[in-house]
Design a protein around this motif. Structure first.
Motif, PDB file in Angstrom:
ATOM      1  N   UNK A 172       5.367  10.061   8.621  1.00 14.47           N
ATOM      2  CA  UNK A 172       6.653   9.639   9.164  1.00 14.47           C
ATOM      3  C   UNK A 172       6.520   8.459  10.126  1.00 14.47           C
ATOM      4  N   UNK A 173       5.359   8.298  10.755  1.00  6.85           N
ATOM      5  CA  UNK A 173       5.117   7.078  11.526  1.00  6.85           C
ATOM      6  C   UNK A 173       5.204   5.882  10.591  1.00  6.85           C
ATOM      7  N   UNK A 174       4.551   5.998   9.429  1.00  6.55           N
ATOM      8  CA  UNK A 174       4.606   4.911   8.446  1.00  6.55           C
ATOM      9  C   UNK A 174       6.011   4.744   7.889  1.00  6.55           C
TER      10      UNK A 174
ATOM     11  N   UNK B  15      -6.296   4.724  11.486  1.00 11.28           N
ATOM     12  CA  UNK B  15      -6.835   3.751  10.542  1.00 11.28           C
ATOM     13  C   UNK B  15      -5.941   3.627   9.316  1.00 11.28           C
ATOM     14  N   UNK B  16      -5.463   4.747   8.796  1.00 13.56           N
ATOM     15  CA  UNK B  16      -4.561   4.715   7.645  1.00 13.56           C
ATOM     16  C   UNK B  16      -3.286   3.950   7.972  1.00 13.56           C
ATOM     17  N   UNK B  17      -2.764   4.151   9.164  1.00 14.49           N
ATOM     18  CA  UNK B  17      -1.548   3.439   9.559  1.00 14.49           C
ATOM     19  C   UNK B  17      -1.799   1.935   9.641  1.00 14.49           C
ATOM     20  N   UNK B  18      -2.969   1.551  10.137  1.00 13.68           N
ATOM     21  CA  UNK B  18      -3.315   0.125  10.154  1.00 13.68           C
ATOM     22  C   UNK B  18      -3.316  -0.434   8.730  1.00 13.68           C
ATOM     23  N   UNK B  19      -3.912   0.299   7.803  1.00 15.68           N
ATOM     24  CA  UNK B  19      -4.015  -0.168   6.422  1.00 15.68           C
ATOM     25  C   UNK B  19      -2.659  -0.217   5.732  1.00 15.68           C
ATOM     26  N   UNK B  20      -1.716   0.602   6.185  1.00 14.29           N
ATOM     27  CA  UNK B  20      -0.357   0.570   5.652  1.00 14.29           C
ATOM     28  C   UNK B  20       0.454  -0.585   6.236  1.00 14.29           C
ATOM     29  N   UNK B  21      -0.079  -1.232   7.263  1.00 12.38           N
ATOM     30  CA  UNK B  21       0.691  -2.257   7.955  1.00 12.38           C
ATOM     31  C   UNK B  21       1.723  -1.674   8.886  1.00 12.38           C
ATOM     32  N   UNK B  22       1.490  -0.431   9.331  1.00 12.79           N
ATOM     33  CA  UNK B  22       2.419   0.271  10.229  1.00 12.79           C
ATOM     34  C   UNK B  22       1.643   0.855  11.411  1.00 12.79           C
ATOM     35  N   UNK B  23       1.022   0.037  12.211  1.00 11.10           N
ATOM     36  CA  UNK B  23       0.105   0.543  13.241  1.00 11.10           C
ATOM     37  C   UNK B  23       0.791   1.340  14.344  1.00 11.10           C
TER      38      UNK B  23
ATOM     39  N   UNK C 149       0.847  -1.187   0.000  1.00 12.46           N
ATOM     40  CA  UNK C 149       0.000   0.000   0.000  1.00 12.46           C
ATOM     41  C   UNK C 149       0.885   1.241   0.000  1.00 12.46           C
ATOM     42  N   UNK C 150       0.493   2.242  -0.779  1.00 10.46           N
ATOM     43  CA  UNK C 150       1.197   3.522  -0.789  1.00 10.46           C
ATOM     44  C   UNK C 150       0.330   4.583  -0.125  1.00 10.46           C
ATOM     45  N   UNK C 151       0.967   5.579   0.475  1.00 11.88           N
ATOM     46  CA  UNK C 151       0.267   6.679   1.118  1.00 11.88           C
ATOM     47  C   UNK C 151       0.809   8.010   0.599  1.00 11.88           C
ATOM     48  N   UNK C 152      -0.095   8.857   0.115  1.00 10.68           N
ATOM     49  CA  UNK C 152       0.267  10.218  -0.283  1.00 10.68           C
ATOM     50  C   UNK C 152      -0.666  11.184   0.429  1.00 10.68           C
ATOM     51  N   UNK C 153      -0.133  12.289   0.915  1.00 10.01           N
ATOM     52  CA  UNK C 153      -0.915  13.298   1.633  1.00 10.01           C
ATOM     53  C   UNK C 153      -0.671  14.657   0.990  1.00 10.01           C
ATOM     54  N   UNK C 154      -1.743  15.311   0.554  1.00  7.65           N
ATOM     55  CA  UNK C 154      -1.646  16.561  -0.206  1.00  7.65           C
ATOM     56  C   UNK C 154      -2.345  17.673   0.563  1.00  7.65           C
TER      57      UNK C 154
END
Length: 453
Positions: free
Chosen positions: A146-148, A432-440, A52-57
């Motif tokens: 940065x947590x992820x 929730x996003x961190x859970x979905x990234x596999x980085x809880x 999973x990728x995460x982008x924040x704009x």
């Protein structure tokens, strides 16, 4: 009996394979040769790695909320809605995103700290933490990206990339006694260290694909070698190992990289030509649009090649006062955000709101047009868009304008307009996003739990 072509076993390529040269390192898109499907026609699609990728704009100054909010259908169901005037550029991808209402950044509110809502807007956007009101020793908190990134370190060449359009100032005061660091950065490694963003397309490109020592990279830049020229030998060797489908995919990928390089070069030449022209103090017509889209294209490349899985983008600094002359708006954005309900100012702000959403839509369309395991890059991503202020005129930090696009590798049901519940901390979405990234994480900012999406 001869084997069918799809049954022929080939040497598996590692997903992290890169093309190397003396001063460049180029990641590869996902190829058939990197998946179990290349070894057996009967291999399970689930065996293909689907990171999973995460982008924040980030956009500054809030939006005109009545034109932002989706149009709800008669049933009132989460799937019964249409894009509003501002969100209309997203209509073709409505089925691949969720609009979320009633998210709040309580730490963006003034309380005893008083004025400085724009600095707090930027500071809280991805941290949900309260910034220390000072122009000297900054203190905030780690941001969700940065947590992820810290948990994914080592799995990709870059843990994260931070991009923007406007340069950063990390010293001095920019908003009612707050450090400029809060206005200039949305990504924070820890409570005292913002992640510096790259605003120059050439330097962002080199950060993603440069290698070798500094002298080699400077020499490569001096003679303007394409990164494709630098890695040509390695590329030719690889192409001989690939099947026709992968060769076609690589040809398309190389064409895309070359096109971005050429756009960067044209932009640099036009910038240099414009420098003596004192009549163009805010840049060329459509300079912002091209700049933003180049940065978004680089983000697509970074995700496509698994160079990183975490990215942030600031379309302007918090409180930014850009003049969007290319769409007929000559007044500064921040100044107009204090519109006092004047129709002309509100009308111009609506134009800006939609124009910025158009750039977001461009990014989503490029992600959706890029193949990845199990679908498109958009299907495997989460792309957060919004601001830490809703109503810029009244400096409201509740019911923020937030869109979350992408399916996170099938983990998110999309095509919905969701109500998070009154005063729901935006930090709950982050968990929730961190859970979905596999980085809880146990908590972030002012989180009180997880948001069901």
């Amino acid at each position: 009996m001869s084997k069918r072509p799809e049954m022929i076993e080939r040497k598996m390529l590692d997903r992290r394979t890169v093309l190397r040269g003396s001063a460049a390192m180029l990641g590869l898109p996902l190829l058939e040769a990197m998946t179990p499907m290349a070894k057996s026609a009967f291999a399970s699609a689930e065996a293909i790695q689907r990171p999973v990728r995460m982008a924040c704009i980030f956009v500054p100054n809030g939006v005109i909320m009545p034109q932002w909010k989706p149009i709800v259908g008669p049933s009132g169901q989460p799937t019964d809605w249409e894009c509003s005037e501002t969100l209309q550029p997203l209509a073709p991808l409505k089925h691949k995103l969720n609009v979320i209402s009633n998210l709040t950044h309580d730490n963006g509110r003034g309380y005893k700290d008083g004025a400085g809502d724009h600095a707090r807007c930027g500071a809280t956007f991805l941290t949900a933490a309260r910034p220390l009101k000072t122009s000297g020793n900054i203190r905030l908190g780690i941001s969700v990206d940065q947590v992820a990134a810290s948990q994914l370190a080592g799995q990709t060449r870059l843990s994260s990339i931070e991009l923007g359009i406007e340069g950063s100032r990390n010293a001095g005061s920019c908003d009612s006694g707050y450090s400029c660091a809060y206005s200039s950065n949305i990504s924070w490694r820890n409570e005292t260290q913002p992640m510096p963003k790259e605003t120059v397309p050439r330097l962002a490109f080199e950060r993603m694909f440069g290698s070798g020592d500094l002298a080699e990279r400077r020499e490569s830049n001096r003679i303007r070698k394409s990164v494709l020229d630098v890695v040509r030998g390695d590329a030719q060797r690889l192409m001989k190992q690939l099947g026709r489908t992968d060769q076609r995919k690589m040809d398309e990928y190389f064409s895309g990289v070359r096109e971005i390089e050429q756009r960067i070069e044209r932009s640099e030449q036009e910038d240099a030509a414009a420098l003596p022209d004192i009549e163009v103090p805010f840049g060329r017509v459509e300079a912002f649009r091209e700049h933003a889209r180049l940065m978004f294209d680089l983000m697509v490349l970074a995700f496509q090649t698994d160079t990183t899985r975490v990215a942030t983008m600031m379309l302007d600094n918090a409180g930014g006062n850009r003049r969007y002359t290319e769409i007929g708006v000559s007044d500064g954005h921040h100044g107009m955000s204090h519109h006092r309900d004047k129709p002309e100012l509100v009308g111009n702000l609506r134009k800006i709101d939609r124009y910025l959403v158009e750039q977001y839509a461009y990014f989503l369309e490029k992600l959706d047009a890029t193949e990845d395991a199990g679908g498109s890059l958009l299907d495997q991503s989460m792309v957060l868009y919004g601001s830490g202020i809703s109503d810029g005129n009244r400096h409201r930090h509740e019911d923020l304008p937030i869109v979350l696009a992408g399916g996170a590798s099938g983990q998110i049901e999309t095509g919905r307009y969701l109500d998070a519940g009154k005063e729901c901390p935006m930090a709950n979405l982050f968990l929730t996003m961190l859970d979905l990234m596999g980085t809880p994480a146990e908590s972030i900012g002012d989180s009180s739990g997880r948001l069901t999406i």
